[in-house]
Design an enzyme around this catalytic site. Structure first.
Site, PDB file in Angstrom:
ATOM      1  N   TYR A 142      -1.030  -9.010  -1.668  1.00  0.00           N
ATOM      2  CA  TYR A 142       0.183  -9.620  -2.063  1.00  0.00           C
ATOM      3  C   TYR A 142       0.558 -10.882  -1.189  1.00  0.00           C
ATOM      4  O   TYR A 142       1.634 -11.593  -1.496  1.00  0.00           O
ATOM      5  CB  TYR A 142       1.445  -8.667  -1.800  1.00  0.00           C
ATOM      6  CG  TYR A 142       1.481  -7.555  -2.663  1.00  0.00           C
ATOM      7  CD1 TYR A 142       0.528  -7.495  -3.831  1.00  0.00           C
ATOM      8  CD2 TYR A 142       2.254  -6.078  -2.576  1.00  0.00           C
ATOM      9  CE1 TYR A 142       0.592  -6.132  -4.768  1.00  0.00           C
ATOM     10  CE2 TYR A 142       2.237  -5.320  -3.373  1.00  0.00           C
ATOM     11  CZ  TYR A 142       1.434  -5.163  -4.662  1.00  0.00           C
ATOM     12  OH  TYR A 142       1.237  -4.102  -5.311  1.00  0.00           O
ATOM     13  N   LYS A 192     -11.055   1.528  -0.648  1.00  0.00           N
ATOM     14  CA  LYS A 192     -12.050   1.395  -1.724  1.00  0.00           C
ATOM     15  C   LYS A 192     -13.327   0.694  -1.109  1.00  0.00           C
ATOM     16  O   LYS A 192     -13.774  -0.335  -1.528  1.00  0.00           O
ATOM     17  CB  LYS A 192     -11.454   0.528  -2.816  1.00  0.00           C
ATOM     18  CG  LYS A 192     -12.429   0.523  -4.212  1.00  0.00           C
ATOM     19  CD  LYS A 192     -12.114   1.797  -4.914  1.00  0.00           C
ATOM     20  CE  LYS A 192     -13.020   1.559  -6.266  1.00  0.00           C
ATOM     21  NZ  LYS A 192     -13.435   2.854  -6.894  1.00  0.00           N
ATOM     22  N   ASP A 224      -9.223   5.850  -5.928  1.00  0.00           N
ATOM     23  CA  ASP A 224      -9.200   6.493  -7.221  1.00  0.00           C
ATOM     24  C   ASP A 224      -9.167   7.915  -7.181  1.00  0.00           C
ATOM     25  O   ASP A 224      -8.382   8.672  -7.814  1.00  0.00           O
ATOM     26  CB  ASP A 224     -10.302   5.905  -7.988  1.00  0.00           C
ATOM     27  CG  ASP A 224     -11.508   5.628  -7.334  1.00  0.00           C
ATOM     28  OD1 ASP A 224     -11.700   5.868  -5.992  1.00  0.00           O
ATOM     29  OD2 ASP A 224     -12.756   5.590  -8.114  1.00  0.00           O
ATOM     30  N   ASP A 248       1.274   0.587  -2.480  1.00  0.00           N
ATOM     31  CA  ASP A 248       2.568   0.660  -3.625  1.00  0.00           C
ATOM     32  C   ASP A 248       2.318   1.558  -4.612  1.00  0.00           C
ATOM     33  O   ASP A 248       3.140   2.285  -5.002  1.00  0.00           O
ATOM     34  CB  ASP A 248       2.269  -1.210  -4.121  1.00  0.00           C
ATOM     35  CG  ASP A 248       3.784  -1.331  -4.722  1.00  0.00           C
ATOM     36  OD1 ASP A 248       4.435  -0.694  -4.919  1.00  0.00           O
ATOM     37  OD2 ASP A 248       3.473  -2.579  -5.274  1.00  0.00           O
ATOM     38  N   ASP A 252       4.662   5.361  -5.333  1.00  0.00           N
ATOM     39  CA  ASP A 252       5.466   5.924  -6.468  1.00  0.00           C
ATOM     40  C   ASP A 252       4.877   7.014  -7.304  1.00  0.00           C
ATOM     41  O   ASP A 252       5.581   7.831  -7.603  1.00  0.00           O
ATOM     42  CB  ASP A 252       5.231   4.462  -7.578  1.00  0.00           C
ATOM     43  CG  ASP A 252       6.451   3.333  -7.328  1.00  0.00           C
ATOM     44  OD1 ASP A 252       6.990   3.496  -6.046  1.00  0.00           O
ATOM     45  OD2 ASP A 252       6.676   2.857  -8.210  1.00  0.00           O
TER      46      ASP A 252
END
Ligand code: NAD
Length: 357
Positions: A142, A192, A224, A248, A252
């Site tokens: 970001y 990852k 994943d 992020d 959620d």
């Protein structure tokens, strides 16, 4: 008597409604637990853009820096979506996080027994969920540079950079270690690293930092798989440690295990200086101004502020207990209601919680 100065950023949408409840609750708690709390209200988000053409005005940021803690409701509205990026309310959030150097975002996800049926997952999958997502907040993709659009190509191109240095990874790992020590001493680091170099550095650094703590157990999971495991068997997790982008998305996902986004608090912290305490949800423009929003996520954020930001543990506990009592009596806002509950407005459920404190 302990005295605190906090900044309240009511923001947009349902923000003013849930902030109003929070102010009343904090005043009641300060009387009961004998501390003094000065609540300074400042403009932030879309409402600040309307007045100053700036979603995070310097005056607001300066006041936040001088405070003991910041309690933020929510920002945003569809009407700002066409503005240039720097004018959008969400850019104000990024500016606030950077200004206060809030590198750690903490999101507890705990099932409240009285709300177990609100989850979209089966009761036996979610009933023992009690986890915390620790997300790096001011680094990674970001904020990584270079970033941008390339216009002189045959077809339009855009790019971002996912970058971390080991010091950034170490400091967020230290936060996860501290939290894990207060809990079940289990950290699952999510990355990852099978594909990304930056994730390999993440994995190596987390291993090095945690290896000094022999009483902690560290596991690693690819992002994943973590997404899948959070739905398959979420109670296997205690502390999830991860980077900005993965955090992020996963936080959620984890949030929805509880059934309503209107129940989830968060804290964004640095090593010293004020933290920002805010609900996970956005400004809910679809229900703004109707006095039907659920104020509990903001109240639980206020509870995190009392506990972590102001060291008023008893007041924090008293607020959590009051919320539990009101829910166990069957009172609900519309987002949580079932056929057995008594549906109350935002301000009414606030009054019930105040009565229980
Ligand atoms: P949202 O969280 O605002 O709403 C999603 C859904 O959940 C809506 O149906 C809404 O009514 C409901 N909801 C959310 N909070 C609730 C509450 N307290 N009580 C009852 N129901 C609630 O997400 P969105 O619709 O994607 O975004 C709306 C705006 O909020 C956008 O402008 C977005 O950018 C912004 N946003 C801000 C933040 C923040 O301030 N930290 C976070 C996420 C989104």
């Amino acid at each position: 008597m302990n005295k605190y100065k906090i900044v309240l950023l009511a923001g947009d949408g349902i923000g003013p409604e849930i902030s109003d409840v929070s102010k009343k609750v904090l005043k009641k708690l300060s009387k009961k637990h004998n501390f003094d709390i000065e609540i300074i209200e400042k403009l932030f988000g879309g409402i600040a853009y309307e007045k100053y053409r700036n979603p995070a005005p310097d005056e607001t940021l300066d006041q936040c820096k001088k405070s003991d803690a910041v309690l933020l409701a929510c920002v945003g509205d569809i009407k700002y979506d066409s503005l240039a990026r720097e004018f959008r309310p969400e850019s104000g959030l990024l500016k606030l996080r950077s200004a206060l150097n809030l590198f750690a975002n903490i999101r507890p996800v705990k099932i409240r027994k009285s709300l177990i049926d609100a989850s979209t997952l089966k009761k036996e999958i979610v009933e023992n969920v009690d986890l915390i997502v620790v997300r790096e907040l001011i680094g990674g993709i970001y904020f990584g540079k270079p970033r941008g659009h390339i216009s002189n190509t045959e077809i339009p191109k855009a790019f971002n950079t996912m970058v971390y240095d080991s010091a950034e990874i170490e400091r967020i790992t230290e936060i996860a270690i501290k939290i894990a020590h207060q809990r079940n001493k289990k950290i699952c680091s999510v990355d990852k690293s099978n594909v990304l170099e930056v994730s390999q550095l993440w994995r190596d650094t987390v291993l090095k930092s945690t290896s000094k703590h022999k009483n902690l157990s560290l596991s690693n999971m690819y992002v994943d798989n973590a997404a899948m495991q959070l739905i398959r068997d979420p109670s296997q997790f205690d502390v999830i440690l991860t980077s900005n982008l993965f955090g992020d998305i996963l936080s959620d996902l984890a949030a929805m295990l509880t059934g309503s986004i209107g129940m989830l608090p968060s804290a964004s912290l640095n090593n010293n200086g004020p933290g920002v305490f805010e609900p996970v949800h956005g400004s809910a423009p679809d229900i703004a101004g109707k006095n039907i929003a659920n104020p509990i996520a903001m109240l639980l954020s206020a509870s995190m502020m009392l506990k972590i930001g102001l060291n008023e543990e008893e007041a924090a506990e008293s607020l959590e207990n009051a919320v539990d009592k009101v829910l166990s009596k069957g009172y609900r806002t519309a987002d949580l209601a079932n056929s057995f509950s008594e549906v109350l407005s935002c301000s009414e459920i606030g009054e019930k919680i105040i009565e229980e404190i």
